[in-house]
Design a protein around this motif. Sequence first.
Motif, PDB file in Angstrom:
ATOM      1  N   SER A   1     -37.605  -3.907 -24.725  1.00 36.25           N
ATOM      2  CA  SER A   1     -37.718  -3.881 -23.629  1.00 36.25           C
ATOM      3  C   SER A   1     -36.768  -4.974 -23.154  1.00 36.25           C
ATOM      4  O   SER A   1     -35.811  -4.854 -22.280  1.00 36.25           O
ATOM      5  N   LYS A   2     -37.392  -6.134 -23.426  1.00 38.12           N
ATOM      6  CA  LYS A   2     -36.797  -7.418 -23.199  1.00 38.12           C
ATOM      7  C   LYS A   2     -35.106  -7.641 -23.537  1.00 38.12           C
ATOM      8  O   LYS A   2     -34.365  -7.968 -22.917  1.00 38.12           O
ATOM      9  N   GLU A   3     -34.889  -7.114 -24.979  1.00 37.16           N
ATOM     10  CA  GLU A   3     -33.826  -7.097 -25.455  1.00 37.16           C
ATOM     11  C   GLU A   3     -32.713  -6.196 -24.759  1.00 37.16           C
ATOM     12  O   GLU A   3     -31.705  -6.568 -24.420  1.00 37.16           O
ATOM     13  N   LYS A   4     -33.156  -5.084 -24.546  1.00 32.59           N
ATOM     14  CA  LYS A   4     -32.350  -4.016 -23.812  1.00 32.59           C
ATOM     15  C   LYS A   4     -31.771  -4.477 -22.450  1.00 32.59           C
ATOM     16  O   LYS A   4     -30.758  -4.524 -21.743  1.00 32.59           O
ATOM     17  N   HIS A   5     -32.868  -5.164 -21.615  1.00 27.74           N
ATOM     18  CA  HIS A   5     -32.582  -5.902 -20.557  1.00 27.74           C
ATOM     19  C   HIS A   5     -31.528  -6.982 -20.424  1.00 27.74           C
ATOM     20  O   HIS A   5     -30.561  -7.021 -19.450  1.00 27.74           O
ATOM     21  N   ARG A   6     -31.882  -7.888 -21.475  1.00 26.48           N
ATOM     22  CA  ARG A   6     -30.680  -8.637 -21.823  1.00 26.48           C
ATOM     23  C   ARG A   6     -29.147  -8.235 -22.105  1.00 26.48           C
ATOM     24  O   ARG A   6     -28.426  -8.907 -21.465  1.00 26.48           O
ATOM     25  N   LYS A   7     -29.327  -7.276 -22.919  1.00 26.18           N
ATOM     26  CA  LYS A   7     -28.004  -6.829 -23.158  1.00 26.18           C
ATOM     27  C   LYS A   7     -27.201  -6.135 -21.884  1.00 26.18           C
ATOM     28  O   LYS A   7     -26.143  -6.288 -21.545  1.00 26.18           O
ATOM     29  N   ALA A   8     -28.208  -5.587 -21.044  1.00 24.17           N
ATOM     30  CA  ALA A   8     -27.705  -5.107 -19.823  1.00 24.17           C
ATOM     31  C   ALA A   8     -27.149  -5.827 -18.904  1.00 24.17           C
ATOM     32  O   ALA A   8     -26.268  -5.977 -18.316  1.00 24.17           O
ATOM     33  N   SER A   9     -27.718  -7.195 -18.649  1.00 22.11           N
ATOM     34  CA  SER A   9     -27.543  -8.333 -17.906  1.00 22.11           C
ATOM     35  C   SER A   9     -26.388  -8.968 -18.270  1.00 22.11           C
ATOM     36  O   SER A   9     -25.320  -9.162 -17.469  1.00 22.11           O
ATOM     37  N   TYR A  10     -25.861  -9.023 -19.813  1.00 14.69           N
ATOM     38  CA  TYR A  10     -24.751  -9.467 -20.231  1.00 14.69           C
ATOM     39  C   TYR A  10     -23.545  -8.790 -19.933  1.00 14.69           C
ATOM     40  O   TYR A  10     -22.374  -9.058 -19.611  1.00 14.69           O
ATOM     41  N   GLY A  11     -23.989  -7.293 -20.433  1.00 11.64           N
ATOM     42  CA  GLY A  11     -22.921  -6.518 -19.857  1.00 11.64           C
ATOM     43  C   GLY A  11     -22.232  -6.325 -18.370  1.00 11.64           C
ATOM     44  O   GLY A  11     -21.275  -6.174 -18.198  1.00 11.64           O
ATOM     45  N   ARG A  12     -23.528  -6.679 -17.500  1.00  7.79           N
ATOM     46  CA  ARG A  12     -22.812  -6.559 -15.928  1.00  7.79           C
ATOM     47  C   ARG A  12     -22.065  -7.866 -15.935  1.00  7.79           C
ATOM     48  O   ARG A  12     -21.261  -7.966 -14.994  1.00  7.79           O
ATOM     49  N   TYR A  13     -22.358  -8.986 -16.568  1.00 12.25           N
ATOM     50  CA  TYR A  13     -21.896 -10.337 -15.931  1.00 12.25           C
ATOM     51  C   TYR A  13     -20.629 -10.519 -17.001  1.00 12.25           C
ATOM     52  O   TYR A  13     -19.590 -11.078 -16.206  1.00 12.25           O
ATOM     53  N   LEU A  14     -20.401  -9.881 -17.920  1.00 12.63           N
ATOM     54  CA  LEU A  14     -19.082 -10.151 -18.871  1.00 12.63           C
ATOM     55  C   LEU A  14     -17.751  -9.651 -18.106  1.00 12.63           C
ATOM     56  O   LEU A  14     -16.726 -10.386 -18.144  1.00 12.63           O
ATOM     57  N   PRO A  15     -17.714  -8.449 -17.641  1.00 11.81           N
ATOM     58  CA  PRO A  15     -16.508  -8.100 -16.762  1.00 11.81           C
ATOM     59  C   PRO A  15     -15.908  -9.011 -15.526  1.00 11.81           C
ATOM     60  O   PRO A  15     -14.912  -9.314 -15.815  1.00 11.81           O
ATOM     61  N   SER A  16     -16.738  -9.665 -15.007  1.00 10.81           N
ATOM     62  CA  SER A  16     -16.531 -10.618 -13.851  1.00 10.81           C
ATOM     63  C   SER A  16     -15.967 -11.833 -14.618  1.00 10.81           C
ATOM     64  O   SER A  16     -15.109 -12.606 -14.116  1.00 10.81           O
ATOM     65  N   LEU A  17     -16.571 -12.305 -15.842  1.00 13.42           N
ATOM     66  CA  LEU A  17     -15.980 -13.372 -16.382  1.00 13.42           C
ATOM     67  C   LEU A  17     -14.757 -13.253 -17.148  1.00 13.42           C
ATOM     68  O   LEU A  17     -13.735 -13.995 -17.125  1.00 13.42           O
ATOM     69  N   GLU A  18     -14.603 -11.844 -17.575  1.00 15.46           N
ATOM     70  CA  GLU A  18     -13.170 -11.584 -18.147  1.00 15.46           C
ATOM     71  C   GLU A  18     -12.134 -11.366 -17.245  1.00 15.46           C
ATOM     72  O   GLU A  18     -11.077 -11.787 -17.427  1.00 15.46           O
ATOM     73  N   MET A  19     -12.551 -11.002 -15.815  1.00 20.11           N
ATOM     74  CA  MET A  19     -11.554 -11.130 -14.850  1.00 20.11           C
ATOM     75  C   MET A  19     -11.011 -12.493 -14.446  1.00 20.11           C
ATOM     76  O   MET A  19      -9.863 -12.747 -14.405  1.00 20.11           O
ATOM     77  N   LYS A  20     -12.260 -13.323 -14.194  1.00 23.33           N
ATOM     78  CA  LYS A  20     -11.826 -14.713 -13.903  1.00 23.33           C
ATOM     79  C   LYS A  20     -10.931 -15.374 -15.109  1.00 23.33           C
ATOM     80  O   LYS A  20      -9.939 -16.042 -14.730  1.00 23.33           O
ATOM     81  N   GLN A  21     -11.193 -15.083 -16.376  1.00 24.23           N
ATOM     82  CA  GLN A  21     -10.582 -15.408 -17.234  1.00 24.23           C
ATOM     83  C   GLN A  21      -8.950 -15.229 -17.295  1.00 24.23           C
ATOM     84  O   GLN A  21      -8.023 -15.967 -17.379  1.00 24.23           O
ATOM     85  N   LYS A  22      -8.703 -13.932 -17.007  1.00 18.75           N
ATOM     86  CA  LYS A  22      -7.470 -13.433 -16.983  1.00 18.75           C
ATOM     87  C   LYS A  22      -6.789 -13.887 -15.811  1.00 18.75           C
ATOM     88  O   LYS A  22      -5.546 -14.298 -15.837  1.00 18.75           O
ATOM     89  N   GLN A  23      -7.576 -14.250 -14.719  1.00 14.90           N
ATOM     90  CA  GLN A  23      -6.944 -15.181 -13.499  1.00 14.90           C
ATOM     91  C   GLN A  23      -6.480 -16.332 -14.022  1.00 14.90           C
ATOM     92  O   GLN A  23      -5.512 -16.809 -13.545  1.00 14.90           O
ATOM     93  N   LEU A  24      -7.327 -17.072 -14.395  1.00 14.56           N
ATOM     94  CA  LEU A  24      -7.068 -18.532 -14.831  1.00 14.56           C
ATOM     95  C   LEU A  24      -5.914 -18.777 -15.675  1.00 14.56           C
ATOM     96  O   LEU A  24      -5.155 -19.563 -15.643  1.00 14.56           O
ATOM     97  N   LEU A  25      -6.001 -17.667 -16.798  1.00 14.31           N
ATOM     98  CA  LEU A  25      -4.659 -17.744 -17.813  1.00 14.31           C
ATOM     99  C   LEU A  25      -3.733 -17.774 -17.071  1.00 14.31           C
ATOM    100  O   LEU A  25      -2.734 -18.155 -17.435  1.00 14.31           O
ATOM    101  N   LEU A  26      -3.519 -16.742 -15.880  1.00 14.39           N
ATOM    102  CA  LEU A  26      -2.330 -16.522 -15.293  1.00 14.39           C
ATOM    103  C   LEU A  26      -1.982 -17.704 -14.436  1.00 14.39           C
ATOM    104  O   LEU A  26      -0.534 -18.066 -14.557  1.00 14.39           O
ATOM    105  N   GLU A  27      -2.817 -18.288 -13.690  1.00 16.28           N
ATOM    106  CA  GLU A  27      -2.599 -19.463 -13.126  1.00 16.28           C
ATOM    107  C   GLU A  27      -2.173 -20.695 -13.935  1.00 16.28           C
ATOM    108  O   GLU A  27      -1.333 -21.490 -13.448  1.00 16.28           O
TER     109      GLU A  27
END
Length: 204
Positions: A12-38
């Motif tokens: 249960s703990k590992e499934k929760h970790r994976k779900a949390s990382y999965g929710r956080y990753l898209p925002s990181l990828e968006m910020k990465q894309k914007q920073l690379l553009l800047e």
Amino acid sequence: MAKLALNKSALSKEKHRKASYGRYLPSLEMKQKQLLLERKKAEEALQQHAHDIESLEASVYQKLPMLAVANIQMEGLVVVESFKLAEENLLGTKVPVLESIIFKRAEYGYLIRPHWFEELATSLEKVMHLKMEEQVLRIRFEKLKSAARTITQRVNLFSKVLIPEAEENIKKIGLFLSDQERAGVVRSKLAKQKKLVDAEGGQR
């Protein structure tokens, strides 16, 4: 590194970790894309400034060929008296902005001043302004480059380490629990069979 617990709580703990990382990753990828553009925009601005400076200097020497004479002193003709920097928050990265520059021209008597003095002083101010902007743009570029590198490291940490690690742990725990469940079923069947055999033996 702590040993992986092979139980339902750990699953249960590992499934929760994976779900949390999965929710956080898209925002990181968006910020990465914007920073690379800047970062790319800052790099292009630097290149454009270098080109503008080169073009302006060539234009000055073309208009004022007398500058090629070695004994003409231009040091101190125009100096930066003061300048003002502001700070811009760009995607969480603080970068400088050149707001204004005040130049001071050397004082020459009107009679001893060459006729091309004003044009030269104005051209020098333009070149110096561009060069100061170039320095500020270089700082902006380096800061954005560093921020882009940091966010890329975080994206890689989540996408290539943490999420795959959680998935692997879920797989290991799942297989172990499945094996335990199958073993439990087998033991249950063997126990029932043993009871039947014992019962039949007792009847005889």
